[in-house]
Write an enzyme that holds these catalytic residues in place. Structure first.
Site, short mmCIF file in Angstrom:
data_model
loop_
_atom_site.label_atom_id
_atom_site.label_comp_id
_atom_site.label_asym_id
_atom_site.label_seq_id
_atom_site.Cartn_x
_atom_site.Cartn_y
_atom_site.Cartn_z
N GLU A 290 1.07 18.50 3.37
CA GLU A 290 1.01 18.84 1.94
C GLU A 290 0.94 17.58 1.07
O GLU A 290 0.44 17.63 -0.04
CB GLU A 290 2.24 19.66 1.55
CG GLU A 290 2.26 21.03 2.18
CD GLU A 290 3.55 21.76 1.88
OE1 GLU A 290 3.52 22.84 1.29
OE2 GLU A 290 4.62 21.23 2.23
N PHE A 291 1.49 16.46 1.58
CA PHE A 291 1.57 15.25 0.74
C PHE A 291 1.00 13.99 1.39
O PHE A 291 0.62 13.06 0.68
CB PHE A 291 3.03 14.98 0.34
CG PHE A 291 3.67 16.13 -0.38
CD1 PHE A 291 3.33 16.40 -1.70
CD2 PHE A 291 4.55 16.98 0.26
CE1 PHE A 291 3.88 17.48 -2.38
CE2 PHE A 291 5.10 18.08 -0.41
CZ PHE A 291 4.76 18.33 -1.72
N GLY B 259 -3.60 -5.20 5.95
CA GLY B 259 -4.68 -4.88 5.02
C GLY B 259 -4.49 -3.52 4.40
O GLY B 259 -3.59 -2.76 4.77
N PRO C 261 0.83 -1.21 0.00
CA PRO C 261 0.00 0.00 0.00
C PRO C 261 0.87 1.26 0.00
O PRO C 261 1.91 1.30 0.66
CB PRO C 261 -0.79 -0.10 1.31
CG PRO C 261 -0.56 -1.46 1.86
CD PRO C 261 0.68 -1.99 1.25
N TYR D 86 11.94 15.97 19.10
CA TYR D 86 12.47 15.76 17.75
C TYR D 86 13.93 16.12 17.76
O TYR D 86 14.28 17.23 18.19
CB TYR D 86 11.80 16.77 16.82
CG TYR D 86 10.98 16.22 15.71
CD1 TYR D 86 9.66 15.89 15.92
CD2 TYR D 86 11.52 16.07 14.44
CE1 TYR D 86 8.88 15.42 14.88
CE2 TYR D 86 10.74 15.60 13.40
CZ TYR D 86 9.43 15.28 13.64
OH TYR D 86 8.66 14.81 12.60
N GLY E 99 1.11 8.84 0.43
CA GLY E 99 1.82 10.01 -0.08
C GLY E 99 3.32 9.80 -0.20
O GLY E 99 4.05 10.69 -0.67
N GLY E 100 3.81 8.65 0.26
CA GLY E 100 5.25 8.37 0.15
C GLY E 100 6.10 9.22 1.09
O GLY E 100 7.29 9.39 0.86
N GLY F 11 1.28 -0.58 6.85
CA GLY F 11 1.16 -1.20 5.53
C GLY F 11 1.09 -2.71 5.57
O GLY F 11 1.19 -3.35 4.53
C1 LIG Z 1 8.93 16.54 6.07
C2 LIG Z 1 8.16 15.50 6.84
C3 LIG Z 1 7.38 15.90 7.92
C4 LIG Z 1 6.67 14.95 8.64
N1 LIG Z 1 5.90 15.37 9.70
C5 LIG Z 1 5.16 14.47 10.38
C6 LIG Z 1 4.33 14.89 11.48
O1 LIG Z 1 4.26 16.07 11.82
N2 LIG Z 1 3.60 13.94 12.11
C7 LIG Z 1 3.64 12.63 11.74
O2 LIG Z 1 2.95 11.82 12.34
N3 LIG Z 1 4.44 12.20 10.73
C8 LIG Z 1 5.19 13.08 10.05
N4 LIG Z 1 5.98 12.66 9.01
C9 LIG Z 1 5.99 11.24 8.64
C10 LIG Z 1 4.92 10.88 7.58
O3 LIG Z 1 4.46 12.03 6.92
C11 LIG Z 1 3.77 10.16 8.23
O4 LIG Z 1 4.22 8.92 8.67
C12 LIG Z 1 2.54 9.99 7.33
O5 LIG Z 1 1.46 9.58 8.14
C13 LIG Z 1 2.71 9.02 6.17
O6 LIG Z 1 1.59 9.16 5.32
P1 LIG Z 1 1.68 8.85 3.75
O7 LIG Z 1 0.33 9.03 3.20
O8 LIG Z 1 2.75 9.66 3.14
O9 LIG Z 1 2.04 7.32 3.77
P2 LIG Z 1 3.16 6.52 2.96
O10 LIG Z 1 4.47 7.16 3.20
O11 LIG Z 1 2.75 6.34 1.57
O12 LIG Z 1 3.10 5.14 3.70
C14 LIG Z 1 3.48 5.02 5.05
C15 LIG Z 1 3.09 3.63 5.54
O13 LIG Z 1 1.67 3.53 5.55
C16 LIG Z 1 1.24 2.48 4.70
N5 LIG Z 1 0.02 2.92 4.03
C17 LIG Z 1 -0.18 4.07 3.35
N6 LIG Z 1 -1.45 4.12 2.90
C18 LIG Z 1 -2.06 2.99 3.33
C19 LIG Z 1 -3.36 2.45 3.17
N7 LIG Z 1 -4.32 3.09 2.52
N8 LIG Z 1 -3.62 1.24 3.72
C20 LIG Z 1 -2.67 0.56 4.41
N9 LIG Z 1 -1.42 1.02 4.58
C21 LIG Z 1 -1.12 2.22 4.05
C22 LIG Z 1 2.39 2.23 3.74
O14 LIG Z 1 2.40 0.92 3.25
C23 LIG Z 1 3.59 2.52 4.63
O15 LIG Z 1 3.87 1.42 5.44
C24 LIG Z 1 6.73 13.58 8.29
C25 LIG Z 1 7.52 13.19 7.19
C26 LIG Z 1 8.23 14.14 6.50
C27 LIG Z 1 9.09 13.68 5.34
#
Ligand SMILES: Cc1cc2nc3c(=O)[nH]c(=O)nc-3n(C[C@H](O)[C@H](O)[C@H](O)COP(=O)(O)OP(=O)(O)OC[C@H]3O[C@@H](n4cnc5c(N)ncnc54)[C@H](O)[C@@H]3O)c2cc1C
Length: 602
Positions: free
Chosen positions: A250-251, A316, A178, A521, A181-182, A313
């Site tokens: 944002e992503f 499910g 899954p 942090y 936003g990566g 991830g």
């Molecule tokens: C600049 C920056 C700032 C950040 N700030 C924060 C913050 O303030 N707070 C915070 O909590 N985190 C933060 N993070 C970490 C990250 O943004 C979080 O972990 C976020 O929740 C990941 O979401 P995503 O949609 O990008 O998931 P992804 O990066 O795409 O995936 C993350 C994990 O979730 C799984 N996943 C994604 N979508 C699904 C789905 N639909 N079903 C099942 N599994 C899924 C993936 O397989 C993977 O294991 C930050 C990261 C960066 C790079």
């Protein structure tokens, strides 16, 4: 309707009428924001050194954009004791050698039968779904190689397609990954090099709608692929907010937030993700995890939804969630307070956390991070320069603060006007008791706005021989200062022991407060010119810092999660029985390990 509900005028009629007035707010906004594949952020924004030798964030997206930052390079040079300049770069080799797709024509045909043409085997698209944003992953895609990446990326458009994908994966022995936003920062998206099965990345980007908003019961049903900034914009149009604002908003996506157990900057008012998710639908190899109706709270004698929070991830694919929404705040005010040193700043934060008037967000940066905030101040005009000089004189000469010790707290107050006023009054009197002085609302606002711009620095400095990463923990109040000191010292010692060039940069920020403790942090950066395999060296030092965090009473993670990056430390925080339960829960839902790789949940 929203206004009527907020004003409470017709509450009686609404409740007696009895039916929820759900509405579909339509498709997400098309804001044209396109992310780059090789670095963090939008295509239109990146840091550069301009011909005048000043650093500039190109583009116009952020308050910082387009402004020369003349103090930044000199500050970087003196802090790292390294000659960083425009001519001496380590140019990115992105995209480095991408492993070819192993997807057979038969497999692609079967996938087309489910998602139509919404799939791709394009190498850079596959590469992007095979990593998150850790230093090791970003270094690998620019200067190294990822051994294994997804063989194909599919974009299902509805839950039925996700169900069909899972059935196909079970029948044909595929691994599904899954992808939201990566923005992952724990290497959960990395594919194991020895995975023999074809790997299919399931990108939820097309499942990005708010399906309905229920303005009376304050809930919204949101598809898992919806991006945070879009959800926020759409809810705002209708007078609501999720209040969940991770710095990656944002992503990052709703599904990603749930899967990583995310935390947002305004959790004091709105809660962390676990406080706002009421329900979710999850497609597993054993069927769909779902539930009859979203309710304020339930006692079910073991609730699988709690396990899915932080499932990283595995188990499910989350397809949608019902999430609490809040009336958009009537008032939003920023603030900032300077304290003579970290211990006094933390004492203030502690008392604040025990009080009844806690602002939506309160963050404290240590002295080194405060210095960065000064270093990335845009070039001031004459009046601005004079004002800054006078302010500095006031802070140092009259208040007696030392520029290499003082720290700053930034605040966001949200709520009804009277409530915000009461919080401000309380914060100001508390700050005075701890020797704090107001740094002004504009500096507070700037601190929060910088968060988004600063995220671009990491990729830029990598091209100038500086490798950086953040890592976080949570810790009880009484252990906080000691933990911060120990981690700083450990990182410095590890850096010295390896005789690495330049000076290490390690700094701390308290981003969340609880009655019982805080989230800290850390940012660690080092100069790597002449260092063999700098990413691996960095990883060793980060692991040493994690070891120190655990020894000092900190958690393995407050919200970044475990993933592959921190899996080896799990037995230090979870008992054997707990690990056994964890593996069993995953196996019960996904016996063949079809969804996700060998992450911490395995
Ligand atoms: C600049 C920056 C700032 C950040 N700030 C924060 C913050 O303030 N707070 C915070 O909590 N985190 C933060 N993070 C970490 C990250 O943004 C979080 O972990 C976020 O929740 C990941 O979401 P995503 O949609 O990008 O998931 P992804 O990066 O795409 O995936 C993350 C994990 O979730 C799984 N996943 C994604 N979508 C699904 C789905 N639909 N079903 C099942 N599994 C899924 C993936 O397989 C993977 O294991 C930050 C990261 C960066 C790079």
């Amino acid at each position: 309707l929203t206004k009527r509900i907020h004003s409470g005028q017709s509450a009686h009629q609404l409740l007696v009428g009895g039916t929820a007035q759900r509405f579909d707010p339509g498709p997400p906004p098309d804001d044209g924001g396109e992310p780059r594949l090789d670095v963090w952020g939008f295509k239109d924004s990146r840091f550069v050194i301009n011909p005048a030798n000043n650093v500039v964030l190109e583009g116009s997206r952020y308050p910082l954009s387009g402004k020369e930052l003349p103090a930044f390079l000199p500050w970087v040079r003196s802090t790292f004791q390294a000659d960083i300049n425009a001519q001496d770069t380590h140019p990115s080799q992105y995209p480095t050698n991408i492993p070819p797709s192993r997807a057979s024509e038969d497999l692609l045909q079967a996938l087309r039968g489910i998602v139509g043409e919404h799939l791709t085997v394009e190498p850079e698209q596959r590469l992007r779904r095979g990593h998150g944003q850790t230093q090791a992953e970003m270094y690998a895609i620019k200067y190294g190689r990822l051994e294994r990446v997804p063989d194909v990326v599919v974009f299902p458009g509805c839950e039925e397609e996700v169900v069909a994908l899972v059935k196909l994966a079970e029948a044909c022995s595929l691994r599904l990954q899954p992808y939201g936003g990566g923005t992952s920062v724990n290497e959960a998206l990395l594919c194991p090099a020895d995975e023999a099965r074809p790997i299919v990345a399931v990108d939820l980007a097309r499942m990005n709608h708010i399906r309905w908003i229920d303005p009376i019961n304050h809930m919204a049903c949101i598809q898992a692929g919806a991006i945070g900034r879009h959800v926020a914009a759409q809810l705002d149009q209708h007078g609501f907010t999720l209040g969940h604002e991770p710095d990656s908003i944002e992503f990052s996506t709703v599904g990603g937030w749930i899967a990583t157990h995310a935390s947002g900057m305004k959790k004091n008012r709105y809660g962390n993700i676990e406080d706002i998710v009421l329900d979710m639908r999850v497609v597993t190899p054993m069927g769909i995890l779902s539930h009859s109706t979203p309710l304020p709270r339930e006692s079910l004698g073991g609730d699988v939804r709690t396990w899915l929070l932080g499932s990283e991830g595995t188990c499910g694919i989350i397809t949608e969630a019902i999430i609490k929404i809040f009336p958009a705040p009537e008032s939003q005010v920023y603030g900032s307070i300077l304290f003579p040193d970290l211990s006094r700043g933390l004492a203030f934060m502690y008392e604040l956390s025990q009080s009844a008037h806690i602002p939506a967000s309160a963050r404290m940066v240590d002295n080194l991070q405060l210095q960065i905030n000064f270093a990335i101040k845009p070039k001031a005009n004459r009046w601005g320069a004079l004002k800054s000089a006078l302010e500095k004189k006031f802070v140092t000469r009259i208040k007696g603060f030392s520029t290499d010790k003082m720290v700053a707290c930034t605040l966001v107050f949200e709520g009804k006007r009277a409530e915000v006023k009461a919080q401000e009054k309380h914060v100001n009197s508390l700050a005075k008791r701890h020797g704090g002085m107001s740094g002004g609302a504009s500096n507070g606002r700037r601190g929060y706005m910088l968060t988004y711009g600063i995220a671009y620095i990491r990729d830029w400095i990598l091209n100038h021989w500086l490798i950086a990463e953040s890592f976080e923990t949570s810790v009880a109040w009484t252990d906080t200062l000691a933990l911060i000191d120990r981690v700083r010292k450990r990182v410095a010692d590890e850096h010295a022991a390896r005789k690495l060039p330049g000076r290490p940069f390690v700094t701390a920020r308290v981003t969340q407060i609880y009655a019982t403790g805080v989230c800290v942090y850390f940012y660690f950066a080092m100069y790597y010119k002449g260092v063999a395999n700098p990413s691996a060296v960095y990883h060793e030092i980060e692991n040493a810092a994690r070891d120190e965090i655990l020894k000092a009473g900190g958690s393995l993670s407050h919200h970044h999660g475990v993933g592959r990056l921190r899996g080896e430390f799990l037995p230090r925080t979870m008992s054997e029985a707990a690990l056994h339960w964890r593996a069993g829960a995953r196996a019960a839902l996904d016996p063949r390990g079809t969804i996700g790789g060998q992450t911490s949940a395995s």
